[in-house]
Design a protein around this motif. Structure first.
Motif, PDB file in Angstrom:
ATOM      1  N   ARG A  22       0.840  -1.204   0.000  1.00  0.00           N
ATOM      2  CA  ARG A  22       0.000   0.000   0.000  1.00  0.00           C
ATOM      3  C   ARG A  22       0.875   1.254   0.000  1.00  0.00           C
ATOM      4  O   ARG A  22       0.599   2.209  -0.739  1.00  0.00           O
ATOM      5  CB  ARG A  22      -0.908  -0.016   1.242  1.00  0.00           C
ATOM      6  N   ALA A  23       1.905   1.239   0.816  1.00  0.00           N
ATOM      7  CA  ALA A  23       2.819   2.387   0.849  1.00  0.00           C
ATOM      8  C   ALA A  23       3.490   2.581  -0.509  1.00  0.00           C
ATOM      9  O   ALA A  23       3.620   3.712  -1.003  1.00  0.00           O
ATOM     10  CB  ALA A  23       3.866   2.198   1.950  1.00  0.00           C
ATOM     11  N   ASP A  24       3.909   1.478  -1.122  1.00  0.00           N
ATOM     12  CA  ASP A  24       4.548   1.584  -2.442  1.00  0.00           C
ATOM     13  C   ASP A  24       3.567   2.086  -3.492  1.00  0.00           C
ATOM     14  O   ASP A  24       3.927   2.894  -4.366  1.00  0.00           O
ATOM     15  CB  ASP A  24       5.118   0.227  -2.859  1.00  0.00           C
ATOM     16  N   ASP A  25       2.319   1.605  -3.421  1.00  0.00           N
ATOM     17  CA  ASP A  25       1.310   2.072  -4.381  1.00  0.00           C
ATOM     18  C   ASP A  25       1.064   3.569  -4.227  1.00  0.00           C
ATOM     19  O   ASP A  25       0.923   4.297  -5.223  1.00  0.00           O
ATOM     20  CB  ASP A  25      -0.002   1.303  -4.178  1.00  0.00           C
ATOM     21  N   LEU A  26       0.972   4.033  -2.972  1.00  0.00           N
ATOM     22  CA  LEU A  26       0.763   5.463  -2.742  1.00  0.00           C
ATOM     23  C   LEU A  26       1.958   6.269  -3.237  1.00  0.00           C
ATOM     24  O   LEU A  26       1.786   7.364  -3.804  1.00  0.00           O
ATOM     25  CB  LEU A  26       0.524   5.716  -1.253  1.00  0.00           C
ATOM     26  N   LYS A  27       3.152   5.754  -3.025  1.00  0.00           N
ATOM     27  CA  LYS A  27       4.339   6.454  -3.517  1.00  0.00           C
ATOM     28  C   LYS A  27       4.330   6.506  -5.047  1.00  0.00           C
ATOM     29  O   LYS A  27       4.634   7.541  -5.651  1.00  0.00           O
ATOM     30  CB  LYS A  27       5.604   5.760  -3.023  1.00  0.00           C
ATOM     31  N   LEU A  28       3.932   5.379  -5.674  1.00  0.00           N
ATOM     32  CA  LEU A  28       3.862   5.358  -7.141  1.00  0.00           C
ATOM     33  C   LEU A  28       2.813   6.342  -7.636  1.00  0.00           C
ATOM     34  O   LEU A  28       3.049   7.072  -8.617  1.00  0.00           O
ATOM     35  CB  LEU A  28       3.530   3.932  -7.607  1.00  0.00           C
ATOM     36  N   ALA A  29       1.643   6.357  -6.974  1.00  0.00           N
ATOM     37  CA  ALA A  29       0.592   7.297  -7.380  1.00  0.00           C
ATOM     38  C   ALA A  29       1.059   8.740  -7.225  1.00  0.00           C
ATOM     39  O   ALA A  29       0.795   9.592  -8.079  1.00  0.00           O
ATOM     40  CB  ALA A  29      -0.673   7.051  -6.556  1.00  0.00           C
TER      41      ALA A  29
END
Length: 647
Positions: free
Chosen positions: A449-456
Motif C-alpha cells: 500500500r505504501a509503495d502504491d501510494l508512492k507510485l501514485a
C-alpha cells in the motif's frame, strides 16, 4: 473584432400598465435628480438578463415582469423574467429573427441554462473555470458565468467611486483577471482547462503524499517489521508449512494400513445402523403427529354430531307449539275454524304430515358424521399400533448402534490413538505456519500500500509537471500579445486620464498582473481612497479598455457600457464632468455605431445636449411612470455594495 452587444429595449410589466424604453442610438443618457429611478431601471435590466439585481421596493411591489431585447453577435433575443420569487429562475426566450418562442431557460440548477445561451451567443466558451494563480492552489476554480462578463459592461452606482469590477473581493478576483484575459485574447479555454486540471492534480498530489506519509508513520509507530524482514520471515513460515504438510502425509500413510477389513465392516454396519435409527425416529415422530391430527379431527366430528342432536331435540320440543294470536296483526286465531291438516295462521295445507315418526330417524348428515367417526377410530387404532412398532424399532437400532460403537472403539483404541496424537501435533504446526504467513501477508500488504501510494504520488507529480510545462508554454506563446496589448492600454489610459484632466495624476498605467489602474506608480485604491478621483479613474479605465478593444478588432470584448450616476461621484465638478462626457462622445463617434453606451446621471453638461439621445425624468415622471413617486423626502438611493451577482 469586438463582440456586438446591444440593449435594444426594456419593458416593465407593472400592476398599473406597461413601461417601455427604446435605445436605438449609440449613446443614451437617462437624466434626472436622485431618486427618480435610474438605478432602479439599471438593476432591473441586470435582473432581466439573469443577474441578481438589487431591486428597489417600488420594483418588488409593483413590477411583475421584466422584458429585455438584446442583440448578441448575430442573434436577437427577447428575455422575460418574472419578479415572482417562485418563478424568478425561469426565463422566457424569444428569437426575434426567427420569430419563434424558444424553450424556457433557467438562471441556475436546471438545463437549458441561460448562462450557456448568452455566452454562446457572444461566441465565448460555455464551460470555463477560473482557478487561482498561486502555485499551491488545489481547487479547480469557480465557473465563469455571463454575470462575470457583465461586470465589465455595467458600472454600478454602488461601486463607481470605490471598486473596479469587485477587484477587492477575494472570491471574485481570480474570475475578474481571467475574464479580462479572455476578453482580450490573453488566454483561451484550453489554457483555463489546463490551469484547472493543474489545480485539481495539485490537490490529488497533496492527498497522495499525505496518505503515503500516514502509512509510513503507522508502520513506524506500530513497530512493524521492514519489508526485507517480513519477506525473510514469510519464507521461513512457508518452509515450516511445507515440513508440517510432509509430516502429516507420512502419518496419514502410517495410519491407513491399521484400518483392516473387519474394522471397515464394523464402520459400515455402524453407519447403516445410525441411518436406520434416524429413519425409525423420524417415522415415530410422523406417527405421533398423525395421532394428534386424528384426535383433533375426531373431536370436531363429535362436536358436529352433538350439534345435530341438539337441533333435532329443539325441533321436537318446539313442534307442538301453536299460535294463539297472529304475530303480525295480533288478532285472535285460537277460535278460528281451521280445516284439518291446515295452518292456523295462513290456512294453507301442512307440507309435513301430522305423523312425525320419520323425523326421529337419523338424518343424512348424521350418518355421514357417524361414518367419519368410525373411520377415524380405525385410523387412530392402526396409527397407535404403527407408533408402538416404530418406537420398538428405534430402541432396537439404538441398542445396535451402542453395541457396534463399543466394538469399534475396543478394536481401534490401542492401535490408532498414538498416531492421532502425532497427527494432531503436526496439524497444529501447519496451522501456526499458515497463521504466521497470513500475519506477514498483512504486513507486506501495508508495504505494498505504501509503495502504491508512492507510485501514485510520483505519477501525479509527473502529471503536475507536465501540465505546468504545457501551461507555461501556452502562456509564453501569448506573452508577446500580452505585452503588446498592455502597452497599448498603458498609452490609451494615460491619454484618457490626461484628456479628462484627473488632478494630481502625473503617470497613469495598467498593472501587468492585476490589470488594474496604477496612478503615479501605485495602485489606484491607495492613490485615492474614494470620491471623484477614483470615479474619474474608473471611467477612464473602462473607456480605455473599450477604445483599445474597438481599435484592435481582434478581441471578444462586448462593445457595451452601462454607467450609473458618474456625476454624483464626481462631487459636481463641472470641468471634470464636461471632460468625461467629451471623451465618451468622442469615443462613441469614433466607434461608428459599433459601440453602445447608456448613462444614468443627475446633471449633464449643457454643451453636449444634442450629441446623444436624452431621456429626462422627474419626480412627477419617474422611470417607472405607472407608479406614483412618493416625493424626494421618501427617496432611499440604491447604494449598497453587497449585491451578490452569483447568479
Amino acid at each position: 473584432m469586438t463582440t456586438r452587444f446591444r440593449l435594444d429595449a426594456v419593458s416593465l410589466d407593472t400592476t398599473e400598465g406597461t413601461v417601455t424604453y427604446q435605445f436605438p442610438l449609440a449613446l443614451t443618457v437617462l437624466a434626472g435628480p436622485v431618486g427618480v429611478g435610474k438605478s432602479t431601471l439599471f438593476e432591473l435590466i441586470k435582473y432581466g438578463i439573469g443577474g441578481n439585481g438589487e431591486l428597489a421596493p417600488v420594483a418588488v411591489n409593483n413590477v411583475r415582469d421584466v422584458t429585455v431585447q438584446l442583440t448578441l453577435g448575430d442573434e436577437r433575443l427577447t428575455l422575460t423574467r418574472s419578479l415572482d420569487p417562485t418563478k424568478k429562475n425561469t426565463i422566457r426566450v424569444v428569437d426575434r429573427i426567427a420569430r419563434e418562442r424558444l424553450p424556457d431557460h433557467f438562471v441556475k440548477d436546471r438545463e437549458p441554462s441561460l448562462n450557456t445561451l448568452l455566452l454562446g451567443a457572444l461566441g465565448l466558451p460555455t464551460e470555463m473555470r477560473a482557478a487561482a494563480r498561486t502555485a499551491n492552489t488545489t481547487k479547480a476554480g469557480n465557473r465563469i458565468t455571463f454575470a462575470d462578463i457583465f461586470m465589465f459592461m455595467y458600472v454600478r452606482q454602488a461601486e463607481i467611486n470605490r471598486d473596479i469590477a469587485s477587484s477587492q473581493s477575494p472570491y471574485r478576483e481570480p474570475k475578474r483577471k481571467t475574464v479580462f484575459e479572455l476578453l482580450f485574447g490573453l488566454t483561451d479555454s484550453d489554457i483555463l482547462q489546463t490551469r484547472s486540471d493543474l489545480a485539481v492534480r495539485n490537490g490529488e498530489l497533496d492527498t497522495a503524499v499525505h496518505d503515503h506519509e500516514v502509512v509510513l508513520q503507522f508502520l513506524h509507530d506500530s513497530n512493524t517489521a521492514s519489508r526485507d524482514e517480513a519477506v525473510a520471515a514469510h519464507a521461513q513460515a512457508a518452509e515450516a508449512e511445507a515440513a508440517a504438510a510432509a509430516e502429516l502425509d507420512t502419518l496419514r500413510q502410517a495410519v491407513d494400513p491399521v484400518v483392516d477389513r473387519e474394522t471397515q465392516t464394523l464402520r459400515d454396519l455402524l453407519g447403516e445402523a445410525e441411518r436406520s435409527l434416524a429413519t425409525a425416529r423420524q417415522t415415530a415422530i410422523v406417527l405421533a403427529q398423525q395421532q394428534v391430527d386424528y384426535g383433533t379431527e375426531r373431536r370436531r366430528v363429535m362436536q358436529d354430531l352433538d350439534r345435530l342432536r341438539r337441533l333435532h331435540d329443539a325441533g321436537e320440543r318446539l313442534a307442538d307449539f301453536e299460535f294463539m294470536v297472529c304475530p303480525r296483526c295480533m288478532q285472535d286465531v285460537h277460535h278460528r275454524d281451521v280445516p284439518t291438516d291446515h295452518c292456523r295462521l295462513c290456512l294453507q295445507p301442512d307440507p309435513v304430515p301430522a305423523d312425525r315418526t320419520s323425523a326421529a330417524e337419523e338424518s343424512y348428515e348424521q350418518r355421514q358424521l357417524n361414518d367419519q367417526l368410525a373411520e377415524l377410530e380405525e385410523q387412530l387404532t392402526g396409527s397407535a399400533e404403527q407408533l408402538v412398532e416404530a418406537q420398538r424399532a428405534a430402541e432396537h437400532r439404538h441398542a445396535l448402534v451402542d453395541q457396534l460403537s463399543a466394538k469399534l472403539d475396543e478394536r481401534t483404541r490401542d492401535r490408532i490413538t498414538p498416531q492421532l496424537q502425532a497427527y494432531s501435533d503436526a496439524s497444529q504446526k501447519l496451522a501456526e505456519a499458515r497463521s504466521q504467513q497470513e500475519a506477514l501477508d498483512r504486513v507486506l500488504f501495508q508495504w505494498d500500500r505504501a509503495d502504491d501510494l508512492k507510485l501514485a504520488a510520483d505519477q501525479l507529480r509527473n502529471e503536475v509537471q507536465r501540465l505546468r510545462t504545457a501551461l507555461e508554454l501556452a502562456e509564453r506563446q501569448l506573452a508577446e500579445r500580452k505585452t503588446e496589448i498592455l502597452d497599448e492600454l498603458d498609452a490609451e489610459f494615460a491619454e484618457t486620464m490626461a484628456a479628462i484632466g484627473v488632478p494630481s495624476v502625473e503617470r497613469a498605467t495598467i498593472n501587468r498582473t492585476s490589470y488594474l489602474p496604477m496612478l503615479n506608480d501605485e495602485i489606484y485604491t491607495k492613490f485615492s481612497p474614494a470620491g471623484g478621483v477614483r470615479t474619474a479613474t474608473q471611467l477612464a479605465y473602462w473607456l480605455t479598455l473599450m477604445s483599445v478593444a474597438l481599435r484592435r478588432r481582434d478581441t471578444a470584448y462586448p462593445a457595451f457600457l452601462l454607467i450609473d450616476s458618474p456625476r454624483t461621484s464626481l462631487n459636481n465638478s463641472d470641468d471634470l464632468a464636461a471632460a468625461l462626457y467629451r471623451r465618451i462622445v468622442t469615443q462613441v463617434d469614433a466607434a461608428q455605431d459599433r459601440l453602445q453606451v447608456i448613462i444614468g446621471d443627475n446633471e449633464l453638461p449643457s454643451d453636449y445636449r444634442r450629441e446623444y439621445d436624452q431621456l429626462d425624468f422627474t419626480y412627477e415622471n419617474p422611470t417607472i411612470s405607472t407608479v406614483a413617486h412618493p416625493g424626494p423626502a421618501a427617496v432611499e438611493p440604491l447604494n449598497s455594495s453587497t449585491t451578490d451577482d452569483a447568479e
